[in-house]
Design an enzyme around this catalytic site. Structure first.
Site, PDB file in Angstrom:
ATOM      1  N   MET A  49       0.916   5.251  -0.076  1.00 55.05           N
ATOM      2  CA  MET A  49       0.043   6.388   0.267  1.00 55.05           C
ATOM      3  C   MET A  49       0.860   7.678   0.317  1.00 55.05           C
ATOM      4  SD  MET A  49      -2.218   4.786   3.317  1.00 55.05           S
ATOM      5  CE  MET A  49      -2.912   3.122   3.220  1.00 55.05           C
ATOM      6  N   ASP A  56     -10.439  -5.069  -0.949  1.00 58.53           N
ATOM      7  CA  ASP A  56      -9.445  -4.449  -0.063  1.00 58.53           C
ATOM      8  C   ASP A  56     -10.140  -3.674   1.041  1.00 58.53           C
ATOM      9  OD1 ASP A  56      -7.177  -3.460   1.057  1.00 58.53           O
ATOM     10  OD2 ASP A  56      -6.513  -2.310  -0.701  1.00 58.53           O
ATOM     11  N   ASP A  77       0.829  -1.210   0.000  1.00 57.41           N
ATOM     12  CA  ASP A  77       0.000   0.000   0.000  1.00 57.41           C
ATOM     13  C   ASP A  77       0.860   1.256   0.000  1.00 57.41           C
ATOM     14  OD1 ASP A  77      -2.764  -0.915   0.073  1.00 57.41           O
ATOM     15  OD2 ASP A  77      -2.258  -1.777   2.030  1.00 57.41           O
TER      16      ASP A  77
HETATM   17  C1  DX5 Z   1      -6.434   0.591   3.038  1.00 61.55           C
HETATM   18  C2  DX5 Z   1      -5.436  -0.322   2.368  1.00 61.55           C
HETATM   19  C3  DX5 Z   1      -5.635  -1.757   2.701  1.00 61.55           C
HETATM   20  C4  DX5 Z   1      -5.473  -2.050   4.159  1.00 61.55           C
HETATM   21  C5  DX5 Z   1      -6.365  -3.175   4.515  1.00 61.55           C
HETATM   22  O1  DX5 Z   1      -6.303   1.866   2.521  1.00 61.55           O
HETATM   23  O2  DX5 Z   1      -5.512  -0.203   0.961  1.00 61.55           O
HETATM   24  O3  DX5 Z   1      -4.821  -2.596   1.906  1.00 61.55           O
HETATM   25  O4  DX5 Z   1      -4.183  -2.351   4.530  1.00 61.55           O
HETATM   26  O5  DX5 Z   1      -6.269  -3.364   5.887  1.00 61.55           O
HETATM   27  P1  DX5 Z   1      -7.329  -4.204   6.714  1.00 61.55           P
HETATM   28  O6  DX5 Z   1      -7.314  -5.580   6.138  1.00 61.55           O
HETATM   29  O7  DX5 Z   1      -6.811  -4.135   8.097  1.00 61.55           O
HETATM   30  O8  DX5 Z   1      -8.670  -3.537   6.521  1.00 61.55           O
HETATM   31 ZN    ZN Z   2      -4.561  -1.716  -0.402  1.00 63.16          ZN
END
Ligand code: DX5
Ligand code: ZN
Length: 230
Positions: A41, A177, A39
């Site tokens: 960001m 996701d 991920d």
């Molecule tokens: C959220 C991310 C996800 C996140 C999911 O913005 O894109 O990939 O890590 O985490 P969980 O499984 O804890 O919801």
């Molecule tokens: Zn993600």
């Protein structure tokens, strides 16, 4: 990367130990992960910052299978080649990240990576329709992107069903996701998803030094998802 619709579990390293990514990636693969979900960001498209292509290149050496890079950044286009060079097998961009998603998807495929299209919870399935022949994966966000550990948004299940019908026999994965755990996994598997991203539900209770919990958690999600076909 060959195509199939079998359930694939993709742990998100957003929930891993950020000081220990190499060992964490090796641990989740040894414990049964199919893909590794990464991920990215930028503190602009989403209200959180993680890391960029340099970190992806560093962890690539510790991943044997598919490195699935989820870009939560805007703009996307100036960085595509850097993530491809970092070894991303799949590069996923958000439809909401800019006005030219069509061009972005073309650029991702031109980079040599598989192209993923992510849809925020507020974006309808129909927005993906003109793009179906230029994507390898559609990522349905079942939380608002930015953080791990949020609650699964149930209204997205109908969106998964619509996308599955729209995709037909095209070789396009549906990835989920956000908030995936053994309770929600069967709901999205039944609706037509095949790639299940899970962060907190995989990494809870374990560590790279004590990885057995990762295996238990991965198997619990997989068995719950596969149970819908039984
Ligand atoms: C959220 C991310 C996800 C996140 C999911 O913005 O894109 O990939 O890590 O985490 P969980 O499984 O804890 O919801
Ligand atoms: Zn993600």
């Amino acid at each position: 990367m060959s195509f199939d619709r079998k359930i694939k579990i993709a742990p998100s390293i957003l929930s891993a130990d950020f000081a220990n990514f190499g060992a964490e990636c090796e641990a989740i693969e040894a414990q049964g992960a199919d893909w590794v979900h990464v991920d990215v960001m930028d503190g602009h498209f989403v209200p959180n910052i993680t890391f960029g292509p340099t970190t992806c290149a560093a962890i690539r050496k510790h991943i044997q299978g598919v490195m699935d890079v989820h870009l939560m950044i805007a703009p996307v286009d100036p960085y595509i080649d850097a993530f491809a060079a970092a070894g991303a097998d799949v590069i996923t961009a958000h439809l909401e990240a800019g006005p030219h998603i069509h061009r972005t998807l073309q650029a991702i495929r031109a980079s040599g990576a598989k192209a993923g299209l992510a849809l925020n919870p507020g974006t309808p399935a129909s927005a993906a329709e003109p793009l179906l022949d230029m994507v390898d994966l559609i990522c349905v966000m079942t939380v608002n992107p930015g953080f791990g550990g949020q609650k699964f948004i149930h209204s997205q299940i109908d969106k998964v069903k619509s996308l599955r019908a729209m995709i037909g026999d095209r070789p396009v994965h549906i990835e989920i996701d956000g908030g995936v755990d053994p309770t929600t996994a069967p709901l999205v598997a039944r609706a037509g998803a095949d790639v299940l991203v899970a962060g907190s539900a995989v990494f809870k209770g374990g560590s790279a030094a004590a990885p057995d919990a990762y295996g238990v958690n991965i198997r619990a999600i997989r068995e719950a998802a596969e149970g819908v076909y039984a």
